[in-house]
Motif scaffolding. Structure first.
Motif, PDB file in Angstrom:
ATOM      1  N   GLY A   1      15.784  -0.789  -6.185  1.00 28.79           N
ATOM      2  CA  GLY A   1      15.031  -2.016  -6.398  1.00 28.79           C
ATOM      3  C   GLY A   1      14.950  -2.906  -5.178  1.00 28.79           C
ATOM      4  O   GLY A   1      14.178  -3.882  -5.171  1.00 28.79           O
TER       5      GLY A   1
ATOM      6  N   SER B   1      14.598  -3.754  -0.865  1.00 28.35           N
ATOM      7  CA  SER B   1      13.528  -3.602   0.131  1.00 28.35           C
ATOM      8  C   SER B   1      14.106  -3.371   1.518  1.00 28.35           C
ATOM      9  O   SER B   1      15.218  -3.813   1.818  1.00 28.35           O
ATOM     10  CB  SER B   1      12.663  -4.864   0.168  1.00 28.35           C
TER      11      SER B   1
ATOM     12  N   VAL C   1       4.607   6.800  -3.198  1.00 23.81           N
ATOM     13  CA  VAL C   1       4.953   5.479  -2.650  1.00 23.81           C
ATOM     14  C   VAL C   1       3.858   4.443  -2.838  1.00 23.81           C
ATOM     15  O   VAL C   1       4.060   3.275  -2.502  1.00 23.81           O
ATOM     16  CB  VAL C   1       5.341   5.567  -1.162  1.00 23.81           C
TER      17      VAL C   1
ATOM     18  N   ARG D   1       4.205   0.573  -3.647  1.00 30.21           N
ATOM     19  CA  ARG D   1       5.554   0.122  -3.267  1.00 30.21           C
ATOM     20  C   ARG D   1       5.713  -0.032  -1.759  1.00 30.21           C
ATOM     21  O   ARG D   1       6.437  -0.908  -1.302  1.00 30.21           O
ATOM     22  CB  ARG D   1       6.608   1.111  -3.781  1.00 30.21           C
ATOM     23  N   PHE D   2       5.064   0.830  -0.993  1.00 28.92           N
ATOM     24  CA  PHE D   2       5.183   0.818   0.466  1.00 28.92           C
ATOM     25  C   PHE D   2       3.877   0.319   1.080  1.00 28.92           C
ATOM     26  O   PHE D   2       2.787   0.573   0.565  1.00 28.92           O
ATOM     27  CB  PHE D   2       5.455   2.224   0.999  1.00 28.92           C
TER      28      PHE D   2
ATOM     29  N   MET E   1       8.941  -1.341   2.679  1.00 24.40           N
ATOM     30  CA  MET E   1       9.304  -0.543   1.520  1.00 24.40           C
ATOM     31  C   MET E   1       9.931  -1.447   0.472  1.00 24.40           C
ATOM     32  O   MET E   1      10.984  -2.041   0.710  1.00 24.40           O
ATOM     33  CB  MET E   1      10.280   0.566   1.921  1.00 24.40           C
ATOM     34  N   ASN E   2       9.274  -1.558  -0.664  1.00 26.72           N
ATOM     35  CA  ASN E   2       9.747  -2.388  -1.765  1.00 26.72           C
ATOM     36  C   ASN E   2      10.075  -1.526  -2.977  1.00 26.72           C
ATOM     37  O   ASN E   2       9.608  -0.389  -3.085  1.00 26.72           O
ATOM     38  CB  ASN E   2       8.687  -3.422  -2.145  1.00 26.72           C
ATOM     39  N   ASN E   3      10.860  -2.086  -3.878  1.00 24.81           N
ATOM     40  CA  ASN E   3      11.227  -1.395  -5.108  1.00 24.81           C
ATOM     41  C   ASN E   3      11.725   0.022  -4.800  1.00 24.81           C
ATOM     42  O   ASN E   3      11.265   1.011  -5.393  1.00 24.81           O
ATOM     43  CB  ASN E   3      10.047  -1.337  -6.074  1.00 24.81           C
ATOM     44  N   LEU E   4      12.651   0.106  -3.898  1.00 29.44           N
ATOM     45  CA  LEU E   4      13.148   1.402  -3.453  1.00 29.44           C
ATOM     46  C   LEU E   4      13.891   2.129  -4.563  1.00 29.44           C
ATOM     47  O   LEU E   4      14.568   1.508  -5.407  1.00 29.44           O
ATOM     48  CB  LEU E   4      14.045   1.234  -2.233  1.00 29.44           C
ATOM     49  N   LYS E   5      13.755   3.451  -4.551  1.00 24.57           N
ATOM     50  CA  LYS E   5      14.369   4.313  -5.557  1.00 24.57           C
ATOM     51  C   LYS E   5      15.300   5.309  -4.865  1.00 24.57           C
ATOM     52  O   LYS E   5      15.111   5.621  -3.675  1.00 24.57           O
ATOM     53  CB  LYS E   5      13.281   5.080  -6.309  1.00 24.57           C
TER      54      LYS E   5
ATOM     55  N   ASP F   1      13.857   7.912  -2.664  1.00 31.12           N
ATOM     56  CA  ASP F   1      13.321   7.536  -1.351  1.00 31.12           C
ATOM     57  C   ASP F   1      14.325   7.794  -0.235  1.00 31.12           C
ATOM     58  O   ASP F   1      13.992   7.631   0.946  1.00 31.12           O
ATOM     59  CB  ASP F   1      12.929   6.051  -1.336  1.00 31.12           C
TER      60      ASP F   1
END
Length: 114
Positions: A15, A17, A64, A67-68, A83-87, A90
């Protein structure tokens, strides 16, 4: 000589960044499309995002999209990957690439884990 130096990687919780940067030197940066790729352990290197020389067009991997964000500053010879909301999926080494006349950076590690 041509150089691409990535920075901004690290450990982040799901979640979170990160903003990756790729500083270019040794060539006329504004003439080249640029891309970000990534390679996870045991997997092939894959395209994450690309941007045209002027920044007018971008392209993203489906995984992505939304999100990216790839961007560039031709005055500073730098390309970025927000990069946002990373999982956790990733997690990979992220590489900057000059297109047309291929050249790769050394990569920066991104780890998404709680």
């Amino acid at each position: 000589q041509v150089q691409l130096v990535e920075s901004g990687g690290g450990l982040v919780q799901p979640g979170g960044s990160l903003r990756l940067s790729c500083a270019a030197s040794g060539f006329t940066f504004s003439r080249y499309a640029m891309s970000w790729y990534r390679q996870a352990p045991g997997k092939e290197r894959e395209l994450v995002a690309s941007i045209t020389s002027t920044g007018g067009n971008t392209n993203y991997a489906d995984s992505v999209k939304g999100r990216f964000t790839i961007s560039r500053d031709n005055a500073k010879n730098t390309v970025f990957l927000q990069m946002n909301n990373l999982k956790p999926e990733d997690t990979a080494v992220y590489y900057c690439k000059r297109e047309i006349i291929t050249f790769w950076g050394q990569g920066t590690q991104v780890t998404v884990s709680s």
